[in-house]
Design an enzyme around this catalytic site. Structure first.
Site, PDB file in Angstrom:
ATOM      1  N   ASP A   9       0.837  -1.199   0.000  1.00 58.37           N
ATOM      2  CA  ASP A   9       0.000   0.000   0.000  1.00 58.37           C
ATOM      3  C   ASP A   9       0.873   1.251   0.000  1.00 58.37           C
ATOM      4  OD1 ASP A   9      -2.312   1.393  -0.081  1.00 58.37           O
ATOM      5  OD2 ASP A   9      -2.859   1.075   2.020  1.00 58.37           O
TER       6      ASP A   9
ATOM      7  N   HIS B 222       2.885   3.297  -9.045  1.00 56.31           N
ATOM      8  CA  HIS B 222       2.696   1.868  -9.336  1.00 56.31           C
ATOM      9  C   HIS B 222       3.923   1.295 -10.038  1.00 56.31           C
ATOM     10  CE1 HIS B 222      -1.260   2.164  -7.788  1.00 56.31           C
ATOM     11  NE2 HIS B 222      -1.768   2.837  -8.800  1.00 56.31           N
TER      12      HIS B 222
ATOM     13  N   LEU C   6      11.344 -20.447  -4.214  1.00 55.91           N
ATOM     14  CA  LEU C   6      10.223 -19.623  -3.742  1.00 55.91           C
ATOM     15  C   LEU C   6       8.995 -19.786  -4.639  1.00 55.91           C
ATOM     16  CD1 LEU C   6       9.272 -17.050  -2.005  1.00 55.91           C
ATOM     17  CD2 LEU C   6      10.070 -15.713  -3.950  1.00 55.91           C
TER      18      LEU C   6
HETATM   19  C1  IPE Z   1      -1.296   0.104  -3.591  1.00 55.67           C
HETATM   20  O1  IPE Z   1      -1.036   1.469  -3.624  1.00 55.67           O
HETATM   21  C2  IPE Z   1      -1.176  -0.600  -4.882  1.00 55.67           C
HETATM   22  C3  IPE Z   1      -2.372  -1.163  -5.552  1.00 55.67           C
HETATM   23  C4  IPE Z   1      -3.582  -1.330  -5.093  1.00 55.67           C
HETATM   24  C5  IPE Z   1      -2.120  -1.603  -6.911  1.00 55.67           C
HETATM   25  P1  IPE Z   1      -2.248   2.457  -3.642  1.00 55.67           P
HETATM   26  O2  IPE Z   1      -2.607   2.723  -5.060  1.00 55.67           O
HETATM   27  O3  IPE Z   1      -3.356   1.923  -2.804  1.00 55.67           O
HETATM   28  O4  IPE Z   1      -1.632   3.762  -2.993  1.00 55.67           O
HETATM   29  P2  IPE Z   1      -2.366   4.820  -2.043  1.00 55.67           P
HETATM   30  O5  IPE Z   1      -3.028   4.050  -0.936  1.00 55.67           O
HETATM   31  O6  IPE Z   1      -3.356   5.549  -2.886  1.00 55.67           O
HETATM   32  O7  IPE Z   1      -1.265   5.685  -1.564  1.00 55.67           O
HETATM   33 MG    MG Z   2      -4.073   2.269  -0.915  1.00 56.92          MG
END
Ligand code: IPE
Ligand code: MG
Length: 215
Positions: free
Chosen positions: A2, A19, A113
Site C-alpha cells: 500500500d 505503481h 520460492l
Molecule cells: C497500492 O497502492 C497498490 C495497488 C492497489 C495496486 P495504492 O494505489 O493503494 O496507494 P495509495 O493508498 O493511494 O497511496
Molecule cells: Mg491504498
C-alpha cells in the site's frame, strides 16, 4: 503493498508513477525472499474492490501487470521461482489471462520460492467461490474440504503479514489463512520498502512467541 499513490503524490508525480516504482520493489523483495529461502511470498496486487478506481488507473494497472509478468519470466527461471496467481481471473482480458496461465505453466516445476500474486483477489470472494465449489462437488462441509477449495489449496497458512503505508487494516486479504499470522504494520509507503525492512521484520518475527491458542 500500500502507498504507491501517496508516494507519487509526495513527489508531484502521477499515481501511475507510484505503481511503476512499486513494481520495481516487487522484483527486489521477490528476489530477496528467494535468496533467503522463503518458501511462499504473496503480494496483494489487485483487489476485488480496486475496480472502483478511475478507469484510466485500472487500465494502467492491467497493462503494468502484463508487462511485469512478461519481463519477469527470465528472473523466475534464473531464481527457481514458481509463479502462482490467486483470485478470480475470469474478469481479466483474454491476453492477461493467457499471460498468467503461461507464466504459471512455465514456472510450474521450479522448486524455490513460490511467488503468489493476488489478482482480482478478495478473501470474501475466495471463500464464497470455495463454498460454491464444495457444494458443486457434493463434499462434506469440513475445515479440510473448505481449505482444499480455496485458491490457496496446498499453500501453508500465513506466518507474517506486512502492510505498508501506515494503514492498520486487513482489507479483505486472506482472512482464513491469516488465522494465526503475525502482523506487521509499517509506516513506509510500498515504493520505499526495502529488503532491509523485510530483514528487520523477519528478525522481529523470530523473537515472537507463537502459541496458536495454546499456553
Ligand atoms: C497500492 O497502492 C497498490 C495497488 C492497489 C495496486 P495504492 O494505489 O493503494 O496507494 P495509495 O493508498 O493511494 O497511496
Ligand atoms: Mg491504498
Amino acid at each position: 503493498m500500500d502507498g504507491n499513490g501517496r508516494w507519487a503524490k509526495e513527489r508531484n508525480l502521477k499515481r501511475t508513477a507510484g505503481h511503476e516504482e512499486g513494481a520495481k520493489v516487487v522484483r527486489e523483495i521477490t528476489q530477496h525472499c528467494a535468496a533467503l529461502g522463503v518458501k511462499y511470498l504473496t503480494l496483494y496486487a489487485f483487489s476485488t474492490e480496486n475496480w472502483n478506481r478511475p478507469k484510466l488507473e485500472v487500465e494502467f494497472l492491467m497493462k503494468l501487470l502484463e508487462k511485469y509478468l512478461k519481463s519477469e519470466l527470465d528472473i523466475y527461471m534464473q531464481n527457481d521461482i514458481r509463479f502462482r496467481a490467486i483470485g478470480d481471473m475470469s474478469k481479466f482480458s483474454k491476453s492477461l489471462q493467457k499471460q498468467i496461465a503461461l507464466t504459471e505453466s512455465t514456472t510450474a516445476k521450479n522448486k524455490g520460492l513460490t511467488q503468489v500474486l493476488a489478482l482480482n483477489y478478495g478473501s470474501q470472494d475466495e471463500i464464497t467461490r470455495a463454498v460454491k465449489r464444495l457444494t458443486q462437488k457434493g463434499l462434506e462441509i469440513s475445515q479440510e474440504n473448505i481449505e482444499a477449495c480455496l485458491d490457496t489449496a496446498g499453500f501453508p497458512d500465513v506466518d507474517i503479514l506486512i502492510r505498508t503505508s501506515g494503514e492498520v487494516r486487513i482489507s479483505n486479504f486472506m482472512l482464513w489463512q491469516c488465522a494465526y499470522a503475525e502482523m506487521f504494520f509499517v509506516q513506509k509507503f510500498w515504493p520505499n520498502f526495502t529488503k532491509y525492512d523485510l530483514d528487520d521484520i523477519i528478525d522481529d518475527f523470530i523473537k515472537r512467541e507463537r502459541r496458536f491458542g495454546g499456553v
